[in-house]
Design an enzyme around this catalytic site. Sequence first.
Site, PDB file in Angstrom:
ATOM      1  N   ASN A 171       0.806  -1.223   0.000  1.00 34.73           N
ATOM      2  CA  ASN A 171       0.000   0.000   0.000  1.00 34.73           C
ATOM      3  C   ASN A 171       0.840   1.275   0.000  1.00 34.73           C
ATOM      4  OD1 ASN A 171       0.708  -0.723   2.684  1.00 34.73           O
ATOM      5  ND2 ASN A 171      -0.921   0.561   3.504  1.00 34.73           N
ATOM      6  N   GLU A 267       3.852  -3.717  12.539  1.00 36.89           N
ATOM      7  CA  GLU A 267       2.776  -2.743  12.412  1.00 36.89           C
ATOM      8  C   GLU A 267       1.671  -3.386  11.612  1.00 36.89           C
ATOM      9  OE1 GLU A 267       1.351  -0.152   9.855  1.00 36.89           O
ATOM     10  OE2 GLU A 267       2.020   1.692  10.816  1.00 36.89           O
TER      11      GLU A 267
END
Length: 532
Positions: A171, A267
């Site tokens: 992303n 994350e």
Amino acid sequence: METSMQSGATTLPPRITKTLIDRLTAMVTAGTAGDKREPYEMIEVYTGAVVGELPQSSPEDVVAAAAQARSAQKEWASWSVERRLEVFARWHELILAEIETIADLIQIGSGKTRRMAIEESCDPPMVISHYLKTAARVLKPVQRGGYMPVISTSIQQHRPKGVVAVIAPWNFPFAIAMSDSTPALIAGNGVVLKPDNKTALCTLFGVELLYQAGLPRGLMQVVCGGGPDVGPTLIENSDYVMFTGSTATGRTIGEQAGRNLIGCSLELGGKNPMLVLEDANLDDVIPGAIFAVFGNTGQACMHIERIYVHDRVYDEFVRRFVAAAEELGSKAGASYGTDPEFGSLVSPDQLARVSEHVEDARAKGATVLTGGKARPDIGPAFYEPTVLTDVTAEMTHATMETFGPVVTIYKFSAEKDAIAQANATTYGLNASVWSRNLARAEKIAGQLEAGNVNVNDGFVVTYSSKATPSGGLKQSGVGTRHGDAGLLKYTDSVNIGVQKRQVMAARAAMPYAKQLQTTLLTLRMMRKLRLR
């Protein structure tokens, strides 16, 4: 002069030539053991056309890459921090000089808008600039007092771990791959980087620029392949793992890192809430919320998927937000120019996931205020900005991360109820609260269970604060990036104790009872005098 490549109905930017793509893909460690695997066909998202073939690494290739990085790391670690930082000062300038090419390569693989691609390209220079300013101080050995004043000291050293595995997502492929590798390298480590196949070109270009800046050859390796194919071997041959991606994959990586007794920073996903209080300035909230929800087509770990609006401003907020979402959708486009303001999802597979969440909600009674449809007339992975209400707990979108341009709006009356609803999730990555009263907003922020909480902003103010560690709570991750902690996590802390004179050992001439009495007296005196 070589002409730009043709890709279906779209012509790739003139900067992107076959020579460039071939040069970048040649950087992947693949086929070293004669195990040449079927290459991955890289797709231009806007058209679905193939733009090149990406070599795929075998487990043996991963072993070879890690060995090369480990060999080069020994010399790199011997360099002073200041000398290492000189490489990054040059890299900083090279990134800025090549920002248009970087944006081209980001767009090819991700389909995001030009403006978003440029913004992404600016993230690594911000991280580099921060550590150029702070790394020498943070990594400097610190001398502390020992157990006894004057006669003993303790020196804390920060030594590189060795080889760091950086597993980057699709992303924000350039920003995250480069920004996570930066402190790992500055700390003196080698890096083996595994980008996502779909978006590998921009990360390979970043590595090429880093070598142009003077990074020692072999120190940063790139391996490509499916996670199950190369991931386990990569972790087996690394001393630390930095991963950004889904919670499910993060759990698998964390388990393997734990079995190998190495550290990891993860994350992971989010189901991020935004609270709009009754005194919020909607002139600021609406554009801020639109970006927080639909920026990068909703494909950001920190983007907002749930909005809780006070009932006094609910109707006005919904009216204006839906109108703004529809206006944004009208500016969608498959282009390398700056006109489109809303881009593509990364792939038809991601479009199918987003569509499945929306259709599940629709079938179970949710109201679609706008959007809710794919846009094949624009490109194979375009989906409209979508706003839902009446979403209930049994719907997939209510609790699972959709990771697309979809948001649900809820109404609340009592502040405590909004806080409770915002916290009613297994995730804890990001949150947002909007109010004209900053003291009130900050008080609410202190009650929200997220590693990043933004006041009068969606997510940019926290993520762009490179001096402050950023991470997730609950199932949104382990560890942090940015700040001193984001650099020190790539080091082992070593304690070197120096004793100038022996005073605490048992002495034959002193009876044990007297020695104990002397020791206790010494401990009490040091506490009272605040010596230790």
